[in-house]
Design a protein around this motif. Structure first.
Motif, PDB file in Angstrom:
ATOM      1  N   VAL A 186      15.592  50.212 130.180  1.00 48.53           N
ATOM      2  CA  VAL A 186      15.215  51.406 130.938  1.00 48.53           C
ATOM      3  C   VAL A 186      15.517  52.687 130.170  1.00 48.53           C
ATOM      4  O   VAL A 186      14.857  53.710 130.383  1.00 48.53           O
ATOM      5  CB  VAL A 186      15.918  51.404 132.317  1.00 48.53           C
ATOM      6  CG1 VAL A 186      17.392  51.750 132.184  1.00 48.53           C
ATOM      7  CG2 VAL A 186      15.210  52.338 133.296  1.00 48.53           C
ATOM      8  N   SER A 187      16.472  52.645 129.238  1.00 48.98           N
ATOM      9  CA  SER A 187      16.800  53.850 128.472  1.00 48.98           C
ATOM     10  C   SER A 187      15.687  54.220 127.494  1.00 48.98           C
ATOM     11  O   SER A 187      15.652  55.345 126.983  1.00 48.98           O
ATOM     12  CB  SER A 187      18.114  53.650 127.716  1.00 48.98           C
ATOM     13  OG  SER A 187      17.978  52.663 126.707  1.00 48.98           O
ATOM     14  N   SER A 190       9.878  55.642 130.163  1.00 47.72           N
ATOM     15  CA  SER A 190       9.602  56.934 130.798  1.00 47.72           C
ATOM     16  C   SER A 190       8.520  56.774 131.859  1.00 47.72           C
ATOM     17  O   SER A 190       7.704  55.857 131.805  1.00 47.72           O
ATOM     18  CB  SER A 190       9.164  57.974 129.758  1.00 47.72           C
ATOM     19  OG  SER A 190       7.966  57.567 129.119  1.00 47.72           O
ATOM     20  N   ILE A 217      15.319  58.006 131.875  1.00 44.05           N
ATOM     21  CA  ILE A 217      16.431  57.448 132.656  1.00 44.05           C
ATOM     22  C   ILE A 217      17.658  57.307 131.758  1.00 44.05           C
ATOM     23  O   ILE A 217      17.699  56.447 130.868  1.00 44.05           O
ATOM     24  CB  ILE A 217      16.066  56.073 133.254  1.00 44.05           C
ATOM     25  CG1 ILE A 217      14.704  56.125 133.957  1.00 44.05           C
ATOM     26  CG2 ILE A 217      17.173  55.617 134.202  1.00 44.05           C
ATOM     27  CD1 ILE A 217      14.637  57.003 135.166  1.00 44.05           C
ATOM     28  N   ASP A 218      18.658  58.161 131.977  1.00 45.58           N
ATOM     29  CA  ASP A 218      19.922  58.036 131.245  1.00 45.58           C
ATOM     30  C   ASP A 218      21.116  58.305 132.161  1.00 45.58           C
ATOM     31  O   ASP A 218      22.229  58.525 131.714  1.00 45.58           O
ATOM     32  CB  ASP A 218      19.955  58.969 130.035  1.00 45.58           C
ATOM     33  CG  ASP A 218      19.748  60.434 130.407  1.00 45.58           C
ATOM     34  OD1 ASP A 218      19.699  60.750 131.619  1.00 45.58           O
ATOM     35  OD2 ASP A 218      19.628  61.271 129.500  1.00 45.58           O
ATOM     36  N   GLU A 220      22.027  58.112 136.906  1.00 46.14           N
ATOM     37  CA  GLU A 220      21.483  57.740 138.209  1.00 46.14           C
ATOM     38  C   GLU A 220      20.294  58.623 138.568  1.00 46.14           C
ATOM     39  O   GLU A 220      20.361  59.852 138.461  1.00 46.14           O
ATOM     40  CB  GLU A 220      22.558  57.865 139.293  1.00 46.14           C
ATOM     41  CG  GLU A 220      22.039  57.494 140.675  1.00 46.14           C
ATOM     42  CD  GLU A 220      23.028  57.795 141.792  1.00 46.14           C
ATOM     43  OE1 GLU A 220      22.702  57.480 142.957  1.00 46.14           O
ATOM     44  OE2 GLU A 220      24.111  58.357 141.506  1.00 46.14           O
ATOM     45  N   VAL A 221      19.209  57.991 138.998  1.00 43.34           N
ATOM     46  CA  VAL A 221      18.021  58.704 139.467  1.00 43.34           C
ATOM     47  C   VAL A 221      17.651  58.137 140.822  1.00 43.34           C
ATOM     48  O   VAL A 221      17.470  56.928 140.977  1.00 43.34           O
ATOM     49  CB  VAL A 221      16.839  58.545 138.487  1.00 43.34           C
ATOM     50  CG1 VAL A 221      15.575  59.158 139.068  1.00 43.34           C
ATOM     51  CG2 VAL A 221      17.158  59.168 137.141  1.00 43.34           C
ATOM     52  N   TRP A 254      13.753  55.312 141.314  1.00 41.13           N
ATOM     53  CA  TRP A 254      15.159  54.954 141.534  1.00 41.13           C
ATOM     54  C   TRP A 254      15.688  54.024 140.452  1.00 41.13           C
ATOM     55  O   TRP A 254      15.052  53.028 140.109  1.00 41.13           O
ATOM     56  CB  TRP A 254      15.323  54.264 142.891  1.00 41.13           C
ATOM     57  CG  TRP A 254      16.737  53.813 143.174  1.00 41.13           C
ATOM     58  CD1 TRP A 254      17.825  54.615 143.355  1.00 41.13           C
ATOM     59  CD2 TRP A 254      17.206  52.468 143.287  1.00 41.13           C
ATOM     60  NE1 TRP A 254      18.952  53.840 143.589  1.00 41.13           N
ATOM     61  CE2 TRP A 254      18.595  52.527 143.550  1.00 41.13           C
ATOM     62  CE3 TRP A 254      16.586  51.221 143.199  1.00 41.13           C
ATOM     63  CZ2 TRP A 254      19.370  51.386 143.717  1.00 41.13           C
ATOM     64  CZ3 TRP A 254      17.355  50.078 143.368  1.00 41.13           C
ATOM     65  CH2 TRP A 254      18.740  50.164 143.628  1.00 41.13           C
ATOM     66  N   ASN A 255      16.830  54.401 139.913  1.00 39.85           N
ATOM     67  CA  ASN A 255      17.667  53.508 139.118  1.00 39.85           C
ATOM     68  C   ASN A 255      19.109  53.906 139.395  1.00 39.85           C
ATOM     69  O   ASN A 255      19.468  55.080 139.261  1.00 39.85           O
ATOM     70  CB  ASN A 255      17.363  53.619 137.625  1.00 39.85           C
ATOM     71  CG  ASN A 255      18.199  52.649 136.799  1.00 39.85           C
ATOM     72  OD1 ASN A 255      19.398  52.839 136.620  1.00 39.85           O
ATOM     73  ND2 ASN A 255      17.563  51.594 136.295  1.00 39.85           N
ATOM     74  N   TRP A 257      21.955  53.267 137.925  1.00 33.82           N
ATOM     75  CA  TRP A 257      22.805  53.428 136.759  1.00 33.82           C
ATOM     76  C   TRP A 257      24.149  52.701 136.977  1.00 33.82           C
ATOM     77  O   TRP A 257      24.366  52.047 138.000  1.00 33.82           O
ATOM     78  CB  TRP A 257      22.962  54.900 136.373  1.00 33.82           C
ATOM     79  CG  TRP A 257      23.176  55.071 134.875  1.00 33.82           C
ATOM     80  CD1 TRP A 257      24.290  55.535 134.253  1.00 33.82           C
ATOM     81  CD2 TRP A 257      22.247  54.747 133.829  1.00 33.82           C
ATOM     82  NE1 TRP A 257      24.124  55.525 132.886  1.00 33.82           N
ATOM     83  CE2 TRP A 257      22.860  55.043 132.594  1.00 33.82           C
ATOM     84  CE3 TRP A 257      20.951  54.220 133.813  1.00 33.82           C
ATOM     85  CZ2 TRP A 257      22.252  54.847 131.362  1.00 33.82           C
ATOM     86  CZ3 TRP A 257      20.328  54.023 132.596  1.00 33.82           C
ATOM     87  CH2 TRP A 257      20.980  54.337 131.384  1.00 33.82           C
ATOM     88  N   TYR A 272      20.943  46.984 135.889  1.00 37.38           N
ATOM     89  CA  TYR A 272      20.303  48.293 136.032  1.00 37.38           C
ATOM     90  C   TYR A 272      19.577  48.707 134.752  1.00 37.38           C
ATOM     91  O   TYR A 272      18.664  49.541 134.780  1.00 37.38           O
ATOM     92  CB  TYR A 272      21.345  49.353 136.404  1.00 37.38           C
ATOM     93  CG  TYR A 272      22.318  49.684 135.288  1.00 37.38           C
ATOM     94  CD1 TYR A 272      22.086  50.759 134.436  1.00 37.38           C
ATOM     95  CD2 TYR A 272      23.456  48.918 135.071  1.00 37.38           C
ATOM     96  CE1 TYR A 272      22.962  51.060 133.405  1.00 37.38           C
ATOM     97  CE2 TYR A 272      24.336  49.202 134.054  1.00 37.38           C
ATOM     98  CZ  TYR A 272      24.092  50.271 133.216  1.00 37.38           C
ATOM     99  OH  TYR A 272      24.959  50.550 132.182  1.00 37.38           O
ATOM    100  N   LEU A 276      13.461  49.277 136.912  1.00 35.20           N
ATOM    101  CA  LEU A 276      13.177  50.632 137.361  1.00 35.20           C
ATOM    102  C   LEU A 276      12.276  50.530 138.583  1.00 35.20           C
ATOM    103  O   LEU A 276      11.246  49.848 138.551  1.00 35.20           O
ATOM    104  CB  LEU A 276      12.479  51.450 136.265  1.00 35.20           C
ATOM    105  CG  LEU A 276      12.107  52.885 136.648  1.00 35.20           C
ATOM    106  CD1 LEU A 276      13.354  53.700 136.974  1.00 35.20           C
ATOM    107  CD2 LEU A 276      11.309  53.554 135.528  1.00 35.20           C
TER     108      LEU A 276
END
Length: 307
Positions: A186-187, A190, A217-218, A220-221, A254-255, A257, A272, A276
């Motif tokens: 996930v890192s 995009s 995503i780096d 909590e989103v 939502w992730n 983290w 996590y 995603l």
């Protein structure tokens, strides 16, 4: 739930021919599932919640993510897949003791049709009628309502959630297809297509903000993007997942983290990093009002493109 029920499902809806296979069996937690295979894709769907657990187009890695630590039990939602949030999204607006995201994902749906299409795709339909729910569940939603869920499985995955108001007064429905996508890392992923959109930022007290550029995503989103109708894409190093939708004005990204994930207990160690959620629905400012005798359709189509 027993072997006779599975046998009945196979007799009514099971198929096996040169076009593909539709087969029912008892899944984990003694919950019935349907396995679908055709020349274009394979899928696994739980009859509890009409919950998609797998979709794998031919020549692709798994598109849908399910936690290795997911719990399979009657009346409980599975961590991962495509849970259906309905007839409300998030906490209930008036009674926080009611289950978050409604009850659709934790009750058994009835199968109404399953067939192989001339296109080579497979189509299966589920229905949930609130008049057939137990008394405890009906107290959370006394409205006379039905939800028809039509899935078309092939090179693309098409999901249609049709809410019908069978009552005598208007109803207000919140909903989302809470899809967990398998993104590998996930890192390095995009989300494109939400630039300039307003969103509610849950970790920051639901403050209203505006998106600038793509979403990386780096941390909590947990965001509800408002008034979003355009095509979106989730892009990673190897592939792009394209999301097209109709009848949806909200997009939830939502992730959890690391810190939140560790408190959840069923996301799996490091899970996590591989998932995603990009959810299509109608939430917050975008909830849907449906007049008596009318219906609303939420339609989402996923397709995969190699980079």
């Amino acid at each position: 739930m027993n072997a006779l029920y599975i046998e009945e499902l196979n007799q009514r809806f099971g198929q096996s021919d040169d076009k593909g296979q539709i087969r029912f069996k008892m899944g984990k937690g003694d919950i019935p599932v349907v396995e679908i295979e055709n020349e274009q894709a394979s899928a696994l769907i739980s009859c509890q919640g009409a919950h998609v657990l797998s979709w794998r187009p031919d020549g692709q890695e798994e598109v849908i993510w399910v936690s290795r630590e997911a719990r399979y039990a009657k009346g409980q939602s599975v961590r991962g897949g495509i849970p259906i949030c309905w007839p409300w999204f998030g906490a209930h607006s008036e009674n926080t003791s009611f289950p978050a995201h409604g009850f659709a994902r934790t009750v058994l749906w009835e199968i109404t049709e399953a067939c192989q299409l001339d296109s080579g795709e497979t189509q299966i339909s589920f229905i949930l009628n609130t008049s057939q729910l137990d008394d405890t569940t009906r107290k959370t939603w006394p409205e006379s309502t039905s939800a028809l869920y039509v899935l078309t499985i092939g090179h693309s995955l098409k999901l249609e959630l049709i809410t019908q108001n069978n009552g005598v007064k208007a109803i207000c429905v919140g909903e989302a297809l809470h899809t967990y996508f398998n993104v590998g890392d996930v890192s390095k992923t995009s989300v494109t297509g939400l630039h300039g959109k307003d969103y509610l930022d849950k970790p920051d007290g639901f403050k209203r903000k505006k998106q600038s550029g793509d979403i990386g995503i780096d941390a909590e989103v947990d965001r509800v993007y408002l008034n979003t109708t355009d095509e979106l894409s989730i892009t990673g190093p190897q592939r792009k997942i394209v999301i097209s939708k109709q009848g949806s004005h909200s997009t939830i990204v939502w992730n959890p983290w690391k810190q939140v994930a560790e408190k959840m207990g069923d996301l799996g160690e490091g899970g996590y990093l591989n998932m995603l959620c990009v959810e299509s629905g109608n939430a917050a400012d975008d909830v849907v009002t449906i007049k008596p005798g009318e219906s609303h359709t939420l339609q989402v189509v996923y397709r995969v493109e190699n980079n």
